[in-house]
Design a protein around this motif. Structure first.
Motif, PDB file in Angstrom:
ATOM      1  N   PHE A 217       0.835  -1.200   0.000  1.00 47.54           N
ATOM      2  CA  PHE A 217       0.000   0.000   0.000  1.00 47.54           C
ATOM      3  C   PHE A 217       0.868   1.247   0.000  1.00 47.54           C
ATOM      4  O   PHE A 217       0.596   2.234  -0.683  1.00 47.54           O
ATOM      5  N   THR A 218       1.936   1.180   0.750  1.00 41.44           N
ATOM      6  CA  THR A 218       2.807   2.336   0.953  1.00 41.44           C
ATOM      7  C   THR A 218       3.378   2.867  -0.358  1.00 41.44           C
ATOM      8  O   THR A 218       3.627   4.071  -0.502  1.00 41.44           O
ATOM      9  N   TYR A 219       3.588   1.980  -1.328  1.00 42.61           N
ATOM     10  CA  TYR A 219       4.158   2.398  -2.608  1.00 42.61           C
ATOM     11  C   TYR A 219       3.400   3.565  -3.215  1.00 42.61           C
ATOM     12  O   TYR A 219       4.004   4.510  -3.733  1.00 42.61           O
ATOM     13  N   TRP A 220       2.072   3.521  -3.138  1.00 40.28           N
ATOM     14  CA  TRP A 220       1.273   4.528  -3.835  1.00 40.28           C
ATOM     15  C   TRP A 220       1.336   5.907  -3.179  1.00 40.28           C
ATOM     16  O   TRP A 220       1.552   6.904  -3.873  1.00 40.28           O
ATOM     17  N   ARG A 360      16.333   1.887   4.990  1.00 37.65           N
ATOM     18  CA  ARG A 360      15.058   1.189   4.744  1.00 37.65           C
ATOM     19  C   ARG A 360      14.218   1.975   3.742  1.00 37.65           C
ATOM     20  O   ARG A 360      13.608   1.406   2.835  1.00 37.65           O
ATOM     21  N   GLN A 361      14.174   3.293   3.891  1.00 39.43           N
ATOM     22  CA  GLN A 361      13.415   4.121   2.962  1.00 39.43           C
ATOM     23  C   GLN A 361      13.972   4.021   1.544  1.00 39.43           C
ATOM     24  O   GLN A 361      13.228   4.135   0.571  1.00 39.43           O
ATOM     25  N   ALA A 362      15.260   3.809   1.443  1.00 41.92           N
ATOM     26  CA  ALA A 362      15.905   3.767   0.124  1.00 41.92           C
ATOM     27  C   ALA A 362      15.575   2.490  -0.641  1.00 41.92           C
ATOM     28  O   ALA A 362      15.792   2.420  -1.854  1.00 41.92           O
ATOM     29  N   LYS A 363      15.026   1.497   0.059  1.00 45.89           N
ATOM     30  CA  LYS A 363      14.749   0.216  -0.590  1.00 45.89           C
ATOM     31  C   LYS A 363      13.330  -0.264  -0.286  1.00 45.89           C
ATOM     32  O   LYS A 363      13.129  -1.212   0.476  1.00 45.89           O
ATOM     33  N   PRO A 364      12.317   0.378  -0.900  1.00 44.07           N
ATOM     34  CA  PRO A 364      10.938  -0.092  -0.725  1.00 44.07           C
ATOM     35  C   PRO A 364      10.816  -1.549  -1.166  1.00 44.07           C
ATOM     36  O   PRO A 364      11.494  -1.979  -2.106  1.00 44.07           O
ATOM     37  N   ARG A 365       9.959  -2.286  -0.510  1.00 43.48           N
ATOM     38  CA  ARG A 365       9.854  -3.721  -0.749  1.00 43.48           C
ATOM     39  C   ARG A 365       8.851  -4.098  -1.828  1.00 43.48           C
ATOM     40  O   ARG A 365       8.711  -5.276  -2.162  1.00 43.48           O
ATOM     41  N   SER A 366       8.135  -3.128  -2.336  1.00 42.61           N
ATOM     42  CA  SER A 366       7.181  -3.392  -3.410  1.00 42.61           C
ATOM     43  C   SER A 366       7.213  -2.240  -4.405  1.00 42.61           C
ATOM     44  O   SER A 366       7.572  -1.112  -4.048  1.00 42.61           O
TER      45      SER A 366
END
Length: 390
Positions: A217-220, A360-366
């Motif tokens: 969800f966070t991707y959007w 962690r912010q630099a590498k979103p998981r989706s």
């Protein structure tokens, strides 16, 4: 684009749907509007309960703990003590393993009594059976957090709780990655067999909101907040569903208080939501200048852009899992499930993500990387002979 049933789960390593966010809609077009979140309801439970949570330290678990305590209940956590062991220092924690064949197994639960159990971490029938049978004489109510992935025909829209569930030929298998849905269905049955008539089986879709480790969800919010030309999947009219972990937690705890039993799909919003309306809701909530370029499914497939992983939360309505965007929640609505405004989940999810360590912010998981998105958009414009709007 084929999704594995394991990937169509709640959001926490399972333990993983969005408007979960709690977004409500009005009318049939999917236009986002707001409704009251369960966490805002103030009615107090009839009496404090002693609640045991199996798991409790990842995503949905903390939301359950916080809502239960806000209602005056006493919570005990049982887990391996490996995930966020310092969380909730004033909550009783019992250490063990869901698998009775590992370490101390379930010994910490022996001889104890609780009013209710919430099982957030059950994926293997043998393991769920062990805890359910051990606790059956000592609890009144058992909640099992399942998944809409249990359904056999995920291509069908409008699936309700009476629809057939997935099966597996070898019922002794414990290959969760391969047989996620079928094993979840068997877990439901194991819990019910141990506590007949005392089980609340809740089937969430995509669970979203702050603390979501999947970034689906966070991707959007992240991408829309960045602005500019945004690659949007499909034609904008594919349906999607999700539930904020906090709204799911509220629904579960209130159902525990009411001693609700039976099977309930639990996702949202309350009416149909389309992908175009979801992205516009992000744009409005974040005050973004994003411009959406809708790229059809065939083109995305050709360019190896996958639904759900590269384009999170999105599934083509005519695909093999097209039904997960439009599951019936009529039963849950009748039981009182409610959803917070979409904008609240969007903004708070983005705010939470920005508190994470820079690495962690630099590498979103989706989702697609910015570079990959630009490549696909450029290919789309070239194929159509249009100027790149980026």
């Amino acid at each position: 684009m084929t999704l594995s049933r394991r990937s169509v789960i709640q959001g926490v390593a399972a333990a993983g749907s969005l408007w979960a966010m709690g977004c409500a809609t009005t009318g049939t077009s999917g236009t986002a509007s707001s409704t009251q979140g369960q966490g805002e309801q103030s009615s107090a439970p009839a009496a404090p309960l002693r609640i045991l949570i199996l798991g409790g330290t990842a995503f949905l678990g903390p939301a359950l703990v916080e809502f239960a305590r806000s209602r005056g209940h006493t919570v005990t956590l049982f887990n391996r003590g490996k995930t966020k062991p310092g969380l909730f220092p004033d909550v009783e924690k019992l250490t063990g393993d869901r698998d009775p064949n590992k370490g101390e197994g379930l010994k910490a639960l022996e001889g104890r009594k609780w009013d209710a159990v919430v099982d957030t971490s059950g994926y293997v029938p043998r393991i769920v059976r062990a805890s359910a049978e051990l606790l059956a004489p000592h609890v009144q109510h058992y909640t099992f957090v399942s998944s809409i992935s249990v359904y056999k025909e995920l291509s069908r829209q409008g699936l309700d709780e009476t629809a057939a569930v997935a099966t597996v030929e070898d019922t002794a298998t414990e290959d969760v990655e391969k047989h996620y849905g079928a094993l979840k269905a068997l877990c439901e049955q194991a819990a019910e067999a141990a506590l007949p008539g005392r089980v609340f089986n809740v089937r969430p879709g995509l669970i979203v909101g702050p603390d979501d480790p999947s970034d689906r969800f966070t991707y959007w919010p992240l991408r829309v907040a960045r602005g500019g030309e945004v690659l949007a999947p499909g034609d904008g009219v594919d349906p999607l569903q999700f539930i904020d972990a906090r709204d799911l937690a509220a629904f579960i705890i209130r159902s525990v208080e009411a001693r609700t039993t039976g099977i309930f799909n639990a996702t949202g919003p309350s009416q149909d939501l389309l992908m175009r309306d979801f992205l516009e809701a992000n744009k409005t909530a974040l005050g973004s200048d994003a411009r959406f370029t809708w790229v059809d499914t065939d083109f995305l497939t050709k360019h190896k852009v996958e639904a759900w992983s590269d384009m999170p939360a999105w599934v083509p309505r005519n695909g093999e899992e097209g039904g997960i965007g439009k599951v019936s929640i009529a039963k849950a609505l009748a039981a009182g499930i409610t959803f917070r405004p979409a904008a609240e989940t969007i903004r708070e999810t983005l705010a939470w993500f920005k508190t994470l360590p820079p690495e962690r912010q630099a590498k979103p998981r989706s989702g697609l990387s910015a570079e990959r998105e630009k490549e696909v958009l450029a290919a789309w414009h070239q194929a159509r002979g249009t100027a790149n709007a980026g």
